[in-house]
Scaffold this motif. Structure first.
Motif, PDB file in Angstrom:
ATOM      1  N   THR A 172      45.537  40.986  42.991  1.00 20.67           N
ATOM      2  CA  THR A 172      46.865  41.480  43.136  1.00 20.67           C
ATOM      3  C   THR A 172      47.698  40.597  43.932  1.00 20.67           C
ATOM      4  OG1 THR A 172      46.330  42.801  45.013  1.00 20.67           O
ATOM      5  CG2 THR A 172      46.110  43.713  42.897  1.00 20.67           C
ATOM      6  N   GLY A 173      49.073  40.646  43.675  1.00 17.72           N
ATOM      7  CA  GLY A 173      49.912  39.688  44.355  1.00 17.72           C
ATOM      8  C   GLY A 173      50.492  38.431  43.430  1.00 17.72           C
ATOM      9  N   THR A 174      50.860  37.382  44.405  1.00 16.77           N
ATOM     10  CA  THR A 174      51.117  36.137  43.814  1.00 16.77           C
ATOM     11  C   THR A 174      50.632  34.990  44.360  1.00 16.77           C
ATOM     12  OG1 THR A 174      53.258  36.068  44.963  1.00 16.77           O
ATOM     13  CG2 THR A 174      53.388  37.136  42.667  1.00 16.77           C
ATOM     14  N   ASP A 175      50.447  33.678  43.824  1.00 17.65           N
ATOM     15  CA  ASP A 175      50.079  32.468  44.124  1.00 17.65           C
ATOM     16  C   ASP A 175      51.186  31.894  44.785  1.00 17.65           C
ATOM     17  OD1 ASP A 175      47.354  33.098  43.716  1.00 17.65           O
ATOM     18  OD2 ASP A 175      47.293  32.111  41.878  1.00 17.65           O
ATOM     19  N   ASN A 176      50.954  31.194  45.822  1.00 16.63           N
ATOM     20  CA  ASN A 176      52.283  30.509  46.529  1.00 16.63           C
ATOM     21  C   ASN A 176      51.650  29.254  47.598  1.00 16.63           C
ATOM     22  OD1 ASN A 176      54.882  29.652  47.414  1.00 16.63           O
ATOM     23  ND2 ASN A 176      55.050  31.193  49.060  1.00 16.63           N
ATOM     24  N   GLY A 177      50.924  28.508  46.763  1.00 14.93           N
ATOM     25  CA  GLY A 177      50.362  27.370  47.569  1.00 14.93           C
ATOM     26  C   GLY A 177      48.747  27.418  47.397  1.00 14.93           C
ATOM     27  N   ALA A 178      48.203  28.261  46.933  1.00 14.67           N
ATOM     28  CA  ALA A 178      46.787  28.311  46.875  1.00 14.67           C
ATOM     29  C   ALA A 178      46.267  29.583  45.820  1.00 14.67           C
ATOM     30  CB  ALA A 178      46.000  28.520  48.056  1.00 14.67           C
ATOM     31  N   SER A 179      45.193  29.429  45.227  1.00 12.62           N
ATOM     32  CA  SER A 179      44.746  30.414  44.384  1.00 12.62           C
ATOM     33  C   SER A 179      43.355  30.720  44.475  1.00 12.62           C
ATOM     34  CB  SER A 179      44.939  29.936  42.813  1.00 12.62           C
ATOM     35  OG  SER A 179      44.106  28.761  42.521  1.00 12.62           O
ATOM     36  N   LEU A 180      42.898  31.998  44.572  1.00 15.92           N
ATOM     37  CA  LEU A 180      41.721  32.464  44.649  1.00 15.92           C
ATOM     38  C   LEU A 180      41.113  32.522  43.314  1.00 15.92           C
ATOM     39  CD1 LEU A 180      39.405  33.233  46.770  1.00 15.92           C
ATOM     40  CD2 LEU A 180      40.506  35.500  46.861  1.00 15.92           C
ATOM     41  N   ARG A 181      40.365  31.648  42.849  1.00 16.23           N
ATOM     42  CA  ARG A 181      39.919  31.244  41.635  1.00 16.23           C
ATOM     43  C   ARG A 181      38.601  32.516  40.915  1.00 16.23           C
ATOM     44  NH1 ARG A 181      40.229  25.331  39.940  1.00 16.23           N
ATOM     45  NH2 ARG A 181      39.389  26.367  37.866  1.00 16.23           N
ATOM     46  N   GLY A 182      38.098  32.955  42.103  1.00 18.50           N
ATOM     47  CA  GLY A 182      36.948  33.627  41.790  1.00 18.50           C
ATOM     48  C   GLY A 182      35.928  34.293  42.970  1.00 18.50           C
ATOM     49  N   ALA A 183      35.100  35.286  42.652  1.00 19.19           N
ATOM     50  CA  ALA A 183      34.131  35.844  43.632  1.00 19.19           C
ATOM     51  C   ALA A 183      32.962  35.838  42.995  1.00 19.19           C
ATOM     52  CB  ALA A 183      34.677  37.031  44.392  1.00 19.19           C
ATOM     53  N   ASN A 184      31.895  35.540  43.653  1.00 18.35           N
ATOM     54  CA  ASN A 184      30.534  35.679  42.965  1.00 18.35           C
ATOM     55  C   ASN A 184      29.421  35.791  44.000  1.00 18.35           C
ATOM     56  OD1 ASN A 184      28.665  35.426  40.974  1.00 18.35           O
ATOM     57  ND2 ASN A 184      29.602  33.444  39.983  1.00 18.35           N
ATOM     58  N   LEU A 185      28.171  36.050  43.574  1.00 14.25           N
ATOM     59  CA  LEU A 185      27.201  36.374  44.440  1.00 14.25           C
ATOM     60  C   LEU A 185      26.098  35.078  44.316  1.00 14.25           C
ATOM     61  CD1 LEU A 185      26.987  38.771  46.184  1.00 14.25           C
ATOM     62  CD2 LEU A 185      25.417  39.709  45.067  1.00 14.25           C
ATOM     63  N   TYR A 186      25.565  34.703  45.469  1.00 15.31           N
ATOM     64  CA  TYR A 186      24.703  33.730  45.507  1.00 15.31           C
ATOM     65  C   TYR A 186      23.271  34.539  46.003  1.00 15.31           C
ATOM     66  CZ  TYR A 186      22.063  29.462  46.850  1.00 15.31           C
ATOM     67  OH  TYR A 186      21.216  28.408  46.834  1.00 15.31           O
TER      68      TYR A 186
END
Length: 293
Positions: A172-186
């Motif tokens: 949610t929200g907007t990107d303004n200088g960075a982007s959170l491209r994913g979440a995963n589990l190791y």
């Protein structure tokens, strides 16, 4: 044990216990008298697990004992031998006592006690089953399964039945200088959350993660560059086993100001998205049973 002149404490380990988390910690207990005035100095442990050697000289006080902590035991390694060396110096001479231990020893010891609460026994059986599925997933020490010593009665204490899983992943929200491209589990060594961030300028940048009201700020110095330009991987270990269903948020910030969309995620979310994967299903099911316990 090393016994010195009368009135001097015996250099020995007084007990061991296990911290049950997404990765495991073994606590080795030493009587405070060992470190008292006119007793031993330079008291420390050296732990050897395969090729890994860890020296520990710091301790925490729990229930009156000095606890020296060996962290980072992967579930699949619960049957691995830990060679334990406890050192102490007395009157200028160094002494050492040596032990061999496995993390699973604590579990089976607790299962064998009538005083152990039924809920703890279920938790332990679920952990042993999770550790065994972790062995299977990693093709690790398959001839010596961690749950291999469970009796039929103990096996029956483990969790069973259908799991209800929900994927809470949203951006949610907007990107303004960075982007959170994913979440995963190791899952190779422990249950570790991984985030992927794209950002061209890391000046003043942190990744803010909020879990159960607790805020964590990961500095860009901890970001690991990927093969793709300006893309970084971030490891987050502060979600405990009991928080596998806890929904948390993550957002990239610069000097405290949010500059990316906010991700909502959970370990349960990963399990929900991957449970139908044949190579992961048994591991994820055992993992969630353990977390729910």
């Amino acid at each position: 044990e090393v016994v010195l002149p009368s009135g001097t404490a015996t250099l020995k380990i007084s007990g061991a216990s296990l911290s049950l988390g997404s990765d495991l910690k073994v606590y080795f207990l030493v009587n405070p008298a060992v470190l008292a005035e006119n007793a031993y100095t330079d008291v420390h442990f050296v732990f050897t697990i395969g090729e890994r050697v860890v020296e520990v000289s710091d301790y925490v006080v729990v229930n009156g004992y000095y606890n020296y902590i060996l962290p980072g035991i992967s579930p699949r390694m619960m049957n691995d031998n830990i060679h334990v060396q406890l050192y102490g110096t007395y009157a200028g001479e160094e002494y050492v006592v040596e032990y061999d231990y496995q993390a699973s020893t604590y579990c089976y010891s607790q299962l064998g006690k009538s005083s152990t609460a039924a809920t703890l026994k279920t938790l332990i059986v679920d952990l042993l089953n999770f550790a065994t599925e972790h062995q299977n997933y990693m093709s690790y020490n398959l001839a010596n399964p961690v749950n291999g010593k469970l009796t039929d009665a103990q096996k029956a204490l483990g969790s069973s039945g259908e799991l209800t899983l929900t994927n809470y992943l949203t951006l949610t929200g907007t990107d303004n200088g960075a982007s959170l491209r994913g979440a995963n589990l190791y899952l190779n060594d422990a249950v570790i959350v991984h985030f992927t961030v794209k950002c061209e300028d890391l000046t003043g940048v942190t990744l803010k993660v909020v879990v159960a009201g607790q805020e964590y700020n990961i500095p860009s110095s901890s970001f690991v560059a990927s093969d793709e330009a300006n893309v970084y991987n971030i490891e987050f270990r502060d979600v405990s086993a009991r928080q596998m269903r806890e929904v948390f948020t993550a957002v990239v910030c610069r000097d405290g100001v949010e500059i990316s969309k906010t991700a909502t995620y959970s370990i349960e979310s990963y399990a929900a998205s991957k449970i139908s994967n044949a190579s992961l299903s048994a591991l994820l099911k055992a993992m969630m049973y353990y977390g729910d316990s």
